[in-house]
Design an enzyme around this catalytic site. Sequence first.
Site, PDB file in Angstrom:
ATOM      1  N   GLY A  21       0.824  -1.207   0.000  1.00 27.05           N
ATOM      2  CA  GLY A  21       0.000   0.000   0.000  1.00 27.05           C
ATOM      3  C   GLY A  21       0.851   1.246   0.000  1.00 27.05           C
ATOM      4  N   LEU A  35       0.569   3.698  -2.028  1.00 20.78           N
ATOM      5  CA  LEU A  35       0.988   3.643  -3.430  1.00 20.78           C
ATOM      6  C   LEU A  35       1.490   4.995  -3.937  1.00 20.78           C
ATOM      7  CD1 LEU A  35      -1.884   1.438  -4.925  1.00 20.78           C
ATOM      8  CD2 LEU A  35       0.290   0.717  -3.895  1.00 20.78           C
ATOM      9  N   ASP A  66       3.846   6.751  -7.618  1.00 19.03           N
ATOM     10  CA  ASP A  66       3.948   6.538  -9.068  1.00 19.03           C
ATOM     11  C   ASP A  66       4.820   5.339  -9.442  1.00 19.03           C
ATOM     12  OD1 ASP A  66       2.264   8.590  -9.502  1.00 19.03           O
ATOM     13  OD2 ASP A  66       3.774  10.017 -10.200  1.00 19.03           O
ATOM     14  N   HIS A  93       4.778   2.393  -7.885  1.00 20.62           N
ATOM     15  CA  HIS A  93       3.841   1.258  -7.902  1.00 20.62           C
ATOM     16  C   HIS A  93       2.949   1.334  -9.143  1.00 20.62           C
ATOM     17  CE1 HIS A  93       4.347   1.684  -3.370  1.00 20.62           C
ATOM     18  NE2 HIS A  93       4.677   0.426  -3.572  1.00 20.62           N
TER      19      HIS A  93
HETATM   20  O1  PAF Z   1       8.227  -4.301  -1.932  1.00 19.91           O
HETATM   21  C1  PAF Z   1       7.258  -4.428  -1.161  1.00 19.91           C
HETATM   22  O2  PAF Z   1       6.375  -3.561  -1.092  1.00 19.91           O
HETATM   23  C2  PAF Z   1       7.156  -5.652  -0.275  1.00 19.91           C
HETATM   24  O3  PAF Z   1       8.413  -6.069   0.139  1.00 19.91           O
HETATM   25  C3  PAF Z   1       6.374  -6.813  -0.925  1.00 19.91           C
HETATM   26  C4  PAF Z   1       7.076  -7.328  -2.164  1.00 19.91           C
HETATM   27  C5  PAF Z   1       4.972  -6.346  -1.279  1.00 19.91           C
HETATM   28  C6  PAF Z   1       6.256  -7.977   0.061  1.00 19.91           C
HETATM   29  O4  PAF Z   1       5.580  -7.598   1.220  1.00 19.91           O
END
Ligand code: PAF
Length: 288
Positions: A38, A40, A42, A44
């Site tokens: 979460g 989030l 840019d 992501h």
């Molecule tokens: O990179 C991340 O946000 C976390 O390490 C992941 C890959 C979602 C695992 O919890």
Amino acid sequence: MTTTTMTAPIVTTRDALRAQVAGWKAAGARVGVVPTMGALHDGHLSLVRMAKSACDRVIVTIFVNPKQFNNPEDLEKYPRTERDDAAKLAPFGVDAIYVPTPDQIYPDGFATTVSVAGLDTMLCGAHRPGHFDGVATVVSKLFLQTGADQAFFGEKDYQQLQIVRRMAGDLDLPTQVIACPTVREASGLAMSSRNRRLSPGGAERAAMLYPVLRGMADALSQGAGFSGLVPQATEQLQAAGFDEIEYLELRAASGLAQMEHADRPARVFFAGWIEGVRLIDNVPAGPA
Ligand code: PAF
């Protein structure tokens, strides 16, 4: 003209997700997953964009994984912004947002740890004991629960990407791990949910990191040895406000062995602290 965007359905249980995915697969769809915790940004969203262009159906997972935090305060402080996250995802038309309740990932009596030996002891692994076990464990569960054909990870967390790829290969998981380039602010600062903890001035100074790493990569490509470049780079980073440097290392792009000369594909890796915030970054060096 007004445009409306629908938020994707939020799924909270493994069984509901599996039923949904089974329907998609029966119709011949290729399923992609973007695992996240979460908050989030840019970076992501660029993974979501890549997933949408490669797959017929896309799941974004949001789970703040307690097993990868070695500091309980960090876990508590981690931003939980599910409603904002769903709104950010709306324009992308993702097919499901999987927000499992903790018992869906770690049911009572959960006793298994996935550990990728070797790759998890250097760089971030040396400074965050147990972190990559937590990552490998949760990611293997997310791959199995989503049944995704492809999973999208950013190169910003390059060590994580290597570990996840090794884990999926070693365990014969059918999910293909796709690497996506690091997304940067206009200043060059790599996008991270931690950046929001920097002051505007701190963010500006932290942006010095990218040209310093790029400068090292350029010198390496002209034949310089890595250890000779470290003192000046350290001075520049300290002058920018990085008061602790955890590591500044040249390592092989595949396998992460330490290197002195970039005579095969490599990356320059950095982790350090500025304004009490830990930042990591890496850039390619040597032949592509
Ligand atoms: O990179 C991340 O946000 C976390 O390490 C992941 C890959 C979602 C695992 O919890």
